[in-house]
Design a protein around this motif. Structure first.
Motif, PDB file in Angstrom:
ATOM      1  N   SER A 226     -24.167  -8.019  22.320  1.00 35.56           N
ATOM      2  CA  SER A 226     -22.985  -7.232  21.969  1.00 35.56           C
ATOM      3  C   SER A 226     -22.714  -6.153  23.014  1.00 35.56           C
ATOM      4  O   SER A 226     -21.566  -5.941  23.429  1.00 35.56           O
ATOM      5  CB  SER A 226     -23.186  -6.588  20.594  1.00 35.56           C
ATOM      6  OG  SER A 226     -22.086  -5.771  20.257  1.00 35.56           O
ATOM      7  N   ALA A 229     -21.518  -7.829  26.225  1.00 35.14           N
ATOM      8  CA  ALA A 229     -20.152  -8.336  26.055  1.00 35.14           C
ATOM      9  C   ALA A 229     -19.144  -7.194  26.157  1.00 35.14           C
ATOM     10  O   ALA A 229     -18.079  -7.338  26.780  1.00 35.14           O
ATOM     11  CB  ALA A 229     -20.022  -9.041  24.712  1.00 35.14           C
ATOM     12  N   LYS A 230     -19.465  -6.052  25.559  1.00 32.70           N
ATOM     13  CA  LYS A 230     -18.588  -4.881  25.627  1.00 32.70           C
ATOM     14  C   LYS A 230     -18.452  -4.412  27.075  1.00 32.70           C
ATOM     15  O   LYS A 230     -17.350  -4.105  27.537  1.00 32.70           O
ATOM     16  CB  LYS A 230     -19.151  -3.766  24.757  1.00 32.70           C
ATOM     17  CG  LYS A 230     -18.283  -2.509  24.745  1.00 32.70           C
ATOM     18  CD  LYS A 230     -18.885  -1.447  23.835  1.00 32.70           C
ATOM     19  CE  LYS A 230     -18.032  -0.173  23.839  1.00 32.70           C
ATOM     20  NZ  LYS A 230     -18.628   0.875  22.966  1.00 32.70           N
ATOM     21  N   ARG A 233     -16.236  -6.795  29.018  1.00 30.64           N
ATOM     22  CA  ARG A 233     -14.816  -6.589  28.734  1.00 30.64           C
ATOM     23  C   ARG A 233     -14.275  -5.373  29.486  1.00 30.64           C
ATOM     24  O   ARG A 233     -13.167  -5.388  30.010  1.00 30.64           O
ATOM     25  CB  ARG A 233     -14.593  -6.427  27.222  1.00 30.64           C
ATOM     26  CG  ARG A 233     -14.764  -7.715  26.426  1.00 30.64           C
ATOM     27  CD  ARG A 233     -14.242  -7.563  25.009  1.00 30.64           C
ATOM     28  NE  ARG A 233     -15.007  -6.584  24.245  1.00 30.64           N
ATOM     29  CZ  ARG A 233     -16.071  -6.881  23.517  1.00 30.64           C
ATOM     30  NH1 ARG A 233     -16.510  -8.143  23.452  1.00 30.64           N
ATOM     31  NH2 ARG A 233     -16.697  -5.950  22.822  1.00 30.64           N
TER      32      ARG A 233
END
Length: 273
Positions: A226, A229-230, A233
């Motif tokens: 997580s 992934a953040k 982005r």
């Protein structure tokens, strides 16, 4: 040519191991992965596969060892495994190859220092050595000698002790004993030299194969994914913005980002899949 001081392999077996070591990664990528079956290979071939992986991922280079040095260690480690249905030396080889799949095919090596890669591969090879074939719950309920010696993570702690003894017996880290690397052992670690840090990593890796820690590890992995992934982005959004509004751009000229230089964190030595 490989040599073996204790004559654990015949001359023909040494020749086979040497041939596999020098050809396996180049010629057998299709069998290096989730479909790998250690029972399809002879003893000498399995030793060659291990050497190919240690060589291909620069473990021999970073530890300053010859293939024959590593072969002696692998053969000694093989002797520490029992002939049991699952937790055998075949299982150890299988885990090493699956780890290769993660490091190479899934490109996990690009996030790790070469020392970390070496510690992980050694941990994979050693993680079940000495396993008697009966799990921790049996050891505890039967109050075996191992259960009396180790209060928790019984078999994992036993494997750690055997692995550390084998590493010391072969002086596997003799060429990096006093080596210091501020990028590897920084202010966040208590180990001041590379060898101590690697031994700590090996202990932790094997200890985390204890199934009572499984779900905690899964949650840690989810949190890490997580977080990454953040971050991805954010980087993507930033890159898009830079492409649309390049700094100091001359009208009519295109702008392309410069690729980062090769560093210790992505220097596994293998070509991208």
């Amino acid at each position: 040519m490989l040599c073996c001081k204790r004559n654990q392999l015949s001359s023909d077996e040494l020749a086979t191991a040497d041939k596999v070591m020098n050809s396996f990664l180049e010629e057998s990528w299709s069998s290096v992965g989730l479909n790998f079956n250690p029972w399809d290979y002879s003893r000498a071939e399995k030793q060659g596969i291990l050497l190919a992986i240690f060589k291909g991922l620069n473990v021999l280079t970073v530890l300053e060892l010859s293939p024959s040095d590593m072969l002696e260690f692998c053969l000694d480690m093989e002797s520490l495994y029992n002939d049991v249905p699952y937790h055998s030396f075949n299982h150890a080889v299988d885990v090493v190859v699956k780890l290769l799949y993660m490091l190479h095919d899934l490109q996990a090596a690009s996030y790790l220092a070469t020392y970390d890669i070496a510690a992980l591969l050694i941990s994979a090879l050693c993680h079940d050595c000495g396993h008697p074939g009966l799990n921790n719950l049996f050891q505890k309920n039967a109050n075996t000698s191992l259960a009396q010696k180790y209060p928790d993570a019984i078999l994992e702690r036993y494997s750690i002790d055997l692995a550390i003894e084998c590493i010391a017996r072969h002086r596997l880290f003799r060429n990096i004993e006093n080596l210091r690397d501020p990028m590897y052992s920084d202010s966040t670690t208590t180990e001041i030299d590379v060898a101590s840090r690697m031994l700590f990593s090996i202990r932790c890796a094997i200890l985390h194969t204890d199934m009572t820690r499984h779900f905690d590890v899964v949650e840690d992995c989810k949190a890490l994914v997580s977080k990454l992934a953040k971050k991805a982005r954010q980087l993507t959004a930033k890159e898009t913005s830079r492409r649309e509004h390049p700094p100091n751009a001359v009208k009519g000229e295109s702008w392309e980002p410069v690729s980062p230089p090769l560093t210790a964190a992505n220097s596994s030595g293998l070509r991208p899949p």
